[in-house]
Enzyme design. Structure first.
Site, short mmCIF file in Angstrom:
data_model
loop_
_atom_site.label_atom_id
_atom_site.label_comp_id
_atom_site.label_asym_id
_atom_site.label_seq_id
_atom_site.Cartn_x
_atom_site.Cartn_y
_atom_site.Cartn_z
N HIS A 219 0.84 -1.20 0.00
CA HIS A 219 0.00 0.00 0.00
C HIS A 219 0.87 1.25 0.00
O HIS A 219 0.58 2.24 -0.69
CB HIS A 219 -0.91 -0.04 1.24
CG HIS A 219 -1.69 1.21 1.48
ND1 HIS A 219 -1.32 2.13 2.44
CD2 HIS A 219 -2.81 1.70 0.90
CE1 HIS A 219 -2.20 3.13 2.44
NE2 HIS A 219 -3.10 2.89 1.52
N GLU B 272 2.25 1.80 -3.44
CA GLU B 272 1.20 2.37 -4.30
C GLU B 272 1.13 3.89 -4.15
O GLU B 272 1.06 4.63 -5.13
CB GLU B 272 -0.15 1.73 -3.96
CG GLU B 272 -1.34 2.35 -4.66
CD GLU B 272 -2.51 2.58 -3.72
OE1 GLU B 272 -3.05 3.71 -3.72
OE2 GLU B 272 -2.89 1.66 -2.97
#
Length: 427
Positions: free
Chosen positions: A67, A70
């Protein structure tokens, strides 16, 4: 290109696997104004232990790193942010991380090619510095704290903890304040170079395209990468048994929230078929969907004020039923549901209700082909489960009452059932 035709929705899927291993899926939609593209990697929050191709030793990275990566992918060396660049082009761009994949996407009516330039540039050229990595810790830390205060997320994560002992699905996708503190640019580059290889990625596109021309445009923008061996992902063995049958927490809610979970994972890599997935959806709707006898009874007793959200979540490494709702008496909902399951097992499946619910669910699958974003999300998500989304239409007539009885017995087990409850704070 391989062409897969589906006569039921009158759609064709064009698939090409390039020499570098990247799989491209294109569904042309003639006359549709919107265009949607998603570039995704088979890398999610569960991939925290792995052996880098070419190495022998195991690498273990901080929780939440997929995450975090990202978030960092949009930052450019010239100080710009690719999300801002895409927005300025008039396209709707985004990204997300799940347990098993990370996706970068945009939707547009105009400026597809310049937006494609930007998407394929930033996904292939990460830019991490000590400074920009450190800066992100405060931003993601705030996001983590926000989710910690979000009852709907807490009740779901507690359900995962009650079902799974070792499986990393019980870990928050964003990680924790403590885990992200350990992230630096070196570990981000290591994860990027391991998991963002074309052979570990898929690109899905839907819109008014000529597939051959679009394929050439994509190939022009790909940078050359050396071949890579398969990534060895390391997961602890997960027992079939649940951890605990009940978990509770107090938070700021007006009425209790609940998740009823049924673990359906045998502790080894498993291939869940579209046929099984659809059958469980049919059974869930028959048991506690809006038209079910149980839902009507609970609604009339004011124990359920709205239809619970039912789903079957699965990948190669986990599988469970999740029924989410709000009730002043969550444990009564569980008890009544278990009674309904027992009754269905003993008395058999009502054929008329079975056929009605089956048609309703089939209609919902067909409807997804009206929307380019639904098409791409569906095909990309299913790709990482080794499913071609057309299977949901092609295999639908294979679902019989006899097969549904088998799945009912195998999956809806009381000894694998848990309930997670968020109760209002004590006054």
């Amino acid at each position: 290109m391989q062409i897969i035709e589906n006569s039921k929705v009158k759609e064709n899927l064009y698939i090409e696997k390039l020499e570098n291993g990247l799989t491209i899926m294109i569904m042309p939609k003639k006359g549709i104004q919107k265009k949607y593209i998603m570039w995704a990697t088979n890398y999610g929050s569960m991939d925290n232990r792995f052996v880098v191709p070419g190495e022998k030793e195991e690498t273990e990275v901080p929780e939440g790193i997929a995450h975090y990566l990202e978030h960092k992918m949009f930052e450019q060396p010239n100080g710009t942010n690719s999300l801002d660049t895409l927005t300025a082009l008039g396209v709707n761009a985004n990204a997300y991380t799940t347990t098993n994949h990370t996706a970068y996407l945009f939707e547009c009516t105009d400026n597809f090619e310049p937006a494609l330039d930007e998407l394929m540039d930033y996904v292939q050229h990460p830019y991490f510095t000590d400074e920009n990595v450190e800066k992100e810790k405060g931003i993601i830390g705030q996001e983590i704290m926000m989710y910690d205060d979000y009852p709907e997320w807490a009740v779901y994560m507690n359900a995962m903890k009650a079902m799974y002992k070792n499986n990393p699905i019980k870990i928050d996708i964003a990680g924790s304040i403590e885990s992200i503190a350990k992230i630096d640019k070196e570990v981000l580059y290591k994860c990027y170079n391991t998991f963002y290889h074309p052979s570990n990625m898929v690109m899905g596109v839907a819109g008014d395209f000529e597939p051959g021309e679009l394929l050439e445009e994509i190939k022009k923008r790909l940078i050359k990468k050396e071949e890579q061996e398969e990534i060895n992902r390391i997961l602890e063995n997960e027992p079939a048994e649940i951890v605990q049958n009940k978990i509770e927490k107090q938070m700021e809610v007006s009425m209790p929230l609940f998740v009823i979970g049924i673990k359906d994972f045998e502790g080894v890599e498993t291939e869940i078929t579209a046929k099984k997935h659809m059958t469980i959806e049919i059974l869930l709707n028959m048991l506690i969907g809006k038209s079910s006898k149980l839902y009507k009874e609970l609604y009339n007793k004011m124990l359920l004020m709205s239809e619970p959200y039912v789903e079957y979540e699965f990948s190669k490494n986990y599988a469970h039923v999740a029924i989410t709702g709000q009730s002043k008496e969550p444990e009564t909902i569980l008890k009544e549901l278990q009674n309904a399951i027992k009754e269905m097992k003993q008395n058999g499946i009502n054929e008329e209700q079975f056929e009605r619910v089956k048609k309703m669910i089939y209609g919902a699958y067909v409807k997804e082909y009206n929307n380019v974003s639904d098409i791409v999300r569906m095909f990309v998500s299913d790709y990482f489960k080794n499913i071609n989304s057309f299977d949901y239409l092609e295999n639908f007539n294979e679902i019989t009452i006899e097969y549904a009885k088998q799945i009912l017995e195998e999956t809806f087990r009381e000894d694998r059932t848990i309930i997670s409850i968020i109760k209002p704070n004590a006054k």
